[in-house]
Write a protein that holds these residues in place. Structure first.
Motif, PDB file in Angstrom:
ATOM      1  N   LEU A   1       0.822  -1.215   0.000  1.00  0.00           N
ATOM      2  CA  LEU A   1       0.000   0.000   0.000  1.00  0.00           C
ATOM      3  C   LEU A   1       0.857   1.266   0.000  1.00  0.00           C
ATOM      4  O   LEU A   1       0.552   2.225  -0.707  1.00  0.00           O
ATOM      5  CB  LEU A   1      -0.952  -0.024   1.210  1.00  0.00           C
ATOM      6  CG  LEU A   1      -1.958   1.120   1.277  1.00  0.00           C
ATOM      7  CD1 LEU A   1      -2.859   1.136   0.065  1.00  0.00           C
ATOM      8  CD2 LEU A   1      -2.793   1.036   2.556  1.00  0.00           C
ATOM      9  N   ALA A   2       1.963   1.256   0.781  1.00  0.00           N
ATOM     10  CA  ALA A   2       2.796   2.462   0.868  1.00  0.00           C
ATOM     11  C   ALA A   2       3.351   2.823  -0.513  1.00  0.00           C
ATOM     12  O   ALA A   2       3.323   3.991  -0.918  1.00  0.00           O
ATOM     13  CB  ALA A   2       3.937   2.229   1.852  1.00  0.00           C
ATOM     14  N   MET A   3       3.808   1.810  -1.267  1.00  0.00           N
ATOM     15  CA  MET A   3       4.337   2.086  -2.613  1.00  0.00           C
ATOM     16  C   MET A   3       3.225   2.605  -3.515  1.00  0.00           C
ATOM     17  O   MET A   3       3.419   3.545  -4.286  1.00  0.00           O
ATOM     18  CB  MET A   3       4.926   0.807  -3.232  1.00  0.00           C
ATOM     19  CG  MET A   3       6.305   0.462  -2.758  1.00  0.00           C
ATOM     20  SD  MET A   3       6.777  -1.162  -3.399  1.00  0.00           S
ATOM     21  CE  MET A   3       8.048  -0.709  -4.549  1.00  0.00           C
ATOM     22  N   TYR A   4       2.046   1.986  -3.400  1.00  0.00           N
ATOM     23  CA  TYR A   4       0.929   2.385  -4.266  1.00  0.00           C
ATOM     24  C   TYR A   4       0.489   3.815  -3.948  1.00  0.00           C
ATOM     25  O   TYR A   4       0.100   4.564  -4.833  1.00  0.00           O
ATOM     26  CB  TYR A   4      -0.233   1.403  -4.105  1.00  0.00           C
ATOM     27  CG  TYR A   4      -1.341   1.633  -5.111  1.00  0.00           C
ATOM     28  CD1 TYR A   4      -1.137   1.389  -6.460  1.00  0.00           C
ATOM     29  CD2 TYR A   4      -2.586   2.110  -4.702  1.00  0.00           C
ATOM     30  CE1 TYR A   4      -2.139   1.616  -7.387  1.00  0.00           C
ATOM     31  CE2 TYR A   4      -3.595   2.341  -5.623  1.00  0.00           C
ATOM     32  CZ  TYR A   4      -3.363   2.089  -6.971  1.00  0.00           C
ATOM     33  OH  TYR A   4      -4.362   2.318  -7.889  1.00  0.00           O
ATOM     34  N   GLU A   5       0.560   4.184  -2.643  1.00  0.00           N
ATOM     35  CA  GLU A   5       0.089   5.521  -2.263  1.00  0.00           C
ATOM     36  C   GLU A   5       1.157   6.600  -2.415  1.00  0.00           C
ATOM     37  O   GLU A   5       0.896   7.771  -2.155  1.00  0.00           O
ATOM     38  CB  GLU A   5      -0.464   5.480  -0.839  1.00  0.00           C
ATOM     39  CG  GLU A   5      -1.815   4.764  -0.838  1.00  0.00           C
ATOM     40  CD  GLU A   5      -2.527   4.805   0.486  1.00  0.00           C
ATOM     41  OE1 GLU A   5      -1.849   5.002   1.512  1.00  0.00           O
ATOM     42  OE2 GLU A   5      -3.758   4.629   0.480  1.00  0.00           O
ATOM     43  N   ASN A   6       2.344   6.209  -2.797  1.00  0.00           N
ATOM     44  CA  ASN A   6       3.390   7.193  -3.080  1.00  0.00           C
ATOM     45  C   ASN A   6       2.816   8.204  -4.088  1.00  0.00           C
ATOM     46  O   ASN A   6       2.289   7.820  -5.129  1.00  0.00           O
ATOM     47  CB  ASN A   6       4.578   6.417  -3.681  1.00  0.00           C
ATOM     48  CG  ASN A   6       5.674   7.329  -4.188  1.00  0.00           C
ATOM     49  OD1 ASN A   6       5.423   8.395  -4.731  1.00  0.00           O
ATOM     50  ND2 ASN A   6       6.901   6.888  -4.009  1.00  0.00           N
TER      51      ASN A   6
ATOM     52  N   LYS B   1      -5.151  -1.263   5.612  1.00  0.00           N
ATOM     53  CA  LYS B   1      -3.752  -0.921   5.298  1.00  0.00           C
ATOM     54  C   LYS B   1      -3.188  -1.834   4.207  1.00  0.00           C
ATOM     55  O   LYS B   1      -1.982  -1.956   4.044  1.00  0.00           O
ATOM     56  CB  LYS B   1      -2.906  -1.038   6.568  1.00  0.00           C
ATOM     57  CG  LYS B   1      -3.248   0.021   7.610  1.00  0.00           C
ATOM     58  CD  LYS B   1      -2.074   0.258   8.525  1.00  0.00           C
ATOM     59  CE  LYS B   1      -2.300   1.402   9.482  1.00  0.00           C
ATOM     60  NZ  LYS B   1      -2.534   2.697   8.855  1.00  0.00           N
ATOM     61  N   LYS B   2      -4.087  -2.512   3.483  1.00  0.00           N
ATOM     62  CA  LYS B   2      -3.602  -3.462   2.475  1.00  0.00           C
ATOM     63  C   LYS B   2      -4.053  -3.074   1.076  1.00  0.00           C
ATOM     64  O   LYS B   2      -5.158  -2.580   0.880  1.00  0.00           O
ATOM     65  CB  LYS B   2      -4.133  -4.860   2.795  1.00  0.00           C
ATOM     66  CG  LYS B   2      -3.480  -5.440   4.009  1.00  0.00           C
ATOM     67  CD  LYS B   2      -3.611  -6.938   4.040  1.00  0.00           C
ATOM     68  CE  LYS B   2      -2.720  -7.500   5.126  1.00  0.00           C
ATOM     69  NZ  LYS B   2      -3.305  -8.604   5.817  1.00  0.00           N
ATOM     70  N   ALA B   3      -3.179  -3.331   0.109  1.00  0.00           N
ATOM     71  CA  ALA B   3      -3.550  -3.187  -1.302  1.00  0.00           C
ATOM     72  C   ALA B   3      -3.502  -4.604  -1.868  1.00  0.00           C
ATOM     73  O   ALA B   3      -2.432  -5.162  -2.056  1.00  0.00           O
ATOM     74  CB  ALA B   3      -2.559  -2.292  -2.022  1.00  0.00           C
ATOM     75  N   LYS B   4      -4.700  -5.187  -2.077  1.00  0.00           N
ATOM     76  CA  LYS B   4      -4.740  -6.593  -2.515  1.00  0.00           C
ATOM     77  C   LYS B   4      -4.715  -6.646  -4.044  1.00  0.00           C
ATOM     78  O   LYS B   4      -5.554  -6.041  -4.710  1.00  0.00           O
ATOM     79  CB  LYS B   4      -6.036  -7.217  -1.968  1.00  0.00           C
ATOM     80  CG  LYS B   4      -6.052  -8.706  -2.008  1.00  0.00           C
ATOM     81  CD  LYS B   4      -7.303  -9.244  -1.296  1.00  0.00           C
ATOM     82  CE  LYS B   4      -7.651 -10.591  -1.846  1.00  0.00           C
ATOM     83  NZ  LYS B   4      -9.006 -10.699  -2.356  1.00  0.00           N
ATOM     84  N   ASN B   5      -3.751  -7.402  -4.587  1.00  0.00           N
ATOM     85  CA  ASN B   5      -3.666  -7.540  -6.054  1.00  0.00           C
ATOM     86  C   ASN B   5      -4.895  -8.262  -6.574  1.00  0.00           C
ATOM     87  O   ASN B   5      -5.414  -9.139  -5.896  1.00  0.00           O
ATOM     88  CB  ASN B   5      -2.497  -8.425  -6.482  1.00  0.00           C
ATOM     89  CG  ASN B   5      -1.204  -8.016  -5.869  1.00  0.00           C
ATOM     90  OD1 ASN B   5      -1.062  -6.887  -5.426  1.00  0.00           O
ATOM     91  ND2 ASN B   5      -0.272  -8.950  -5.840  1.00  0.00           N
ATOM     92  N   ALA B   6      -5.267  -7.959  -7.805  1.00  0.00           N
ATOM     93  CA  ALA B   6      -6.373  -8.705  -8.423  1.00  0.00           C
ATOM     94  C   ALA B   6      -5.953 -10.168  -8.574  1.00  0.00           C
ATOM     95  O   ALA B   6      -4.790 -10.459  -8.873  1.00  0.00           O
ATOM     96  CB  ALA B   6      -6.674  -8.093  -9.780  1.00  0.00           C
ATOM     97  N   GLY B   7      -6.894 -11.064  -8.375  1.00  0.00           N
ATOM     98  CA  GLY B   7      -6.623 -12.497  -8.525  1.00  0.00           C
ATOM     99  C   GLY B   7      -6.736 -12.914  -9.997  1.00  0.00           C
ATOM    100  O   GLY B   7      -7.201 -12.139 -10.846  1.00  0.00           O
ATOM    101  N   THR B   8      -6.320 -14.153 -10.267  1.00  0.00           N
ATOM    102  CA  THR B   8      -6.291 -14.634 -11.656  1.00  0.00           C
ATOM    103  C   THR B   8      -7.663 -14.520 -12.323  1.00  0.00           C
ATOM    104  O   THR B   8      -7.787 -14.026 -13.446  1.00  0.00           O
ATOM    105  CB  THR B   8      -5.803 -16.101 -11.679  1.00  0.00           C
ATOM    106  OG1 THR B   8      -4.510 -16.123 -11.095  1.00  0.00           O
ATOM    107  CG2 THR B   8      -5.724 -16.652 -13.086  1.00  0.00           C
TER     108      THR B   8
END
Ligand SMILES: Cc1cc2nc3c(=O)[nH]c(=O)nc-3n(C[C@H](O)[C@H](O)[C@H](O)COP(=O)(O)O)c2cc1C
Length: 399
Positions: free
Chosen positions: A140-145, A170-177
């Motif tokens: 999340l921290a990288m994404y919110e940069n 506090k999580k950025a969950k990647n899209a699943g397959t």
């Protein structure tokens, strides 16, 4: 033919003839790329992989060559793969899908930097307008940069489609397959229901006998899930209202749960809110007179009194421009058609899908798709194929 290509079309032909370049970058989520490429192939796609050097820390080019049956680009060389795949030449790809995409690659693509096989492919795709889809994978921290956010917004403005991440707490969950594959199908599909609001109601309703027991039925809810997926693939804004289900609902489908017929009735809006409503739900016709507490297990015999429940289809009519019902009978042939047509007239349906319960087994079904104009189509295949056909038929009729 490379033996790995044997899995093509094992799920559907929906991506038949589509060439997808899968760009893989240096995130731990790169391990998902093997399965993602295979799933795209199961729907008929021809997948070619480009990897960054950092992606090779997580998966190898050999595995991705084996997965797809196609050579992998780790470096742009004299073959000028960026131009042959994404330039305006015969054999141009239909989509560049970067999954997973690091913050580093997002930012470089936004800045027009072309220093890896993946960023170079993206550079060409943005120039030739080959659709570019990005699946961000980072914490999340990288994404919110702020710099990454600015670059994401810039790319969205340039027409790039982003799939995920799903931000919760506090999580950025990647899209699943499955979510990625569905997004690809929607992107490359005909989108015949784009802009339409569609509701599927499925599953087995439960009516309470006492505080712990229910009367229900053995409907799995599979057809409802397949219809929701097929509708979303055609670009519809799709919702699934469901009772008890024995199949799982993909988490990217918006869903709401109900228990009984009366719970469902309370959820129906007063106004015309949906363009299309499909009701494959197994709804109870009768409900027990509910007893307080738990009926004793010691009785030799008990008698339940059942009362007729209100019909749901007429109440859905007010909210649906196009209303489709389903009818399962223990008869077939002309008798089944007669009963289905009577149900269609009673409830002013636009479509009814009827089947003999003996013609349904796990994953397979034989059904009649009957339209208000009298057209009758006999369909035999998997539940997913039936769902696809129903949605196509609706698209043909409301266009
Ligand atoms: C174990 C490990 C996991 C990583 N996971 C991520 C990630 O999920 N997302 C991300 O943006 N970078 C991640 N990185 C950092 C990238 O690998 C790094 O920024 C690299 O330069 C990306 O290069 P590329 O975009 O050319 O593949 C990770 C690094 C390591 C060692």
């Amino acid at each position: 033919m490379h033996p790995s290509k044997g899995i093509q079309y094992t799920k559907s032909r929906i991506l038949e003839g589509k060439k997808i370049i899968l760009g893989v970058t240096g995130s731990i989520a790169a391990v998902q790329a093997f399965e993602l490429s295979r799933e795209l192939m199961r729907h008929g796609a021809d997948v070619h992989v480009a990897m960054t050097q950092d992606a090779e820390k997580f998966i190898t080019a050999v595995s991705m060559h084996f997965a797809t049956g196609n050579e992998v680009t780790t470096e742009i060389d004299g073959r000028t793969q960026h131009v042959s795949f994404l330039g305006e030449y015969e054999g141009q790809a239909d989509l560049l899908l970067i999954s997973p995409c690091t913050s580093n690659t997002i930012s470089k693509v936004a800045a027009g930097i072309c220093d890896t096989s993946v960023t170079t492919m993206a550079c060409v795709a943005l120039g030739t307008k080959v659709p570019l889809m990005i699946v961000p994978a980072m914490n999340l921290a990288m994404y919110e940069n702020p710099a990454v956010q600015r670059n994401v917004e810039f790319l969205k403005g340039a027409g790039v489609t982003f799939v995920g991440p799903d931000i919760s707490g506090k999580k950025a969950k990647n899209a699943g397959t499955q979510e990625i594959v569905e997004a690809v199908i929607t992107k490359l599909g005909k989108n015949r229901l784009a802009g339409k609001k569609l509701l599927v109601i499925g599953g087995a309703a439960r009516e309470m006998i006492d505080d712990v027991r229910v009367i229900s039925n053995i409907s799995s809810g599979e057809t409802a899930v397949e219809l929701a997926l097929a509708a979303a693939r055609q670009g519809a804004e799709t919702e699934l209202w469901h009772a008890s289900m024995s199949v799982s609902i993909p988490d990217f489908i918006k869903s709401k749960k109900f228990e009984s017929v009366n719970d469902l009735i309370k959820m129906i809006p007063d106004e015309n809110e949906y363009d299309i409503v499909l009701v494959p739900a197994a709804l109870s016709d009768y409900s027990p007179v509910r007893q307080k507490g738990k009926i004793s297990s010691d009785e030799e015999q008990i008698t339940l009194t059942l009362t007729k429940l209100p019909k749901v289809l007429p109440q859905l009519r007010r909210t649906a421009r196009f209303l489709a019902g389903f009818k399962a009978e223990s008869t077939g042939g002309e008798e089944l058609i007669k009963k289905a047509k009577a149900r269609m007239d009673e409830n002013s349906l636009d479509m009814i899908v009827a089947n003999n319960i003996l013609d349904v087994s796990e994953g397979k079904t034989k059904s009649k798709i009957i339209l208000k104009d009298g057209t009758i189509e006999t369909f035999e295949g998997s539940k997913a194929e039936l769902a696809e056909r129903i949605i196509e038929s609706i698209a043909e009729h409301i266009e």
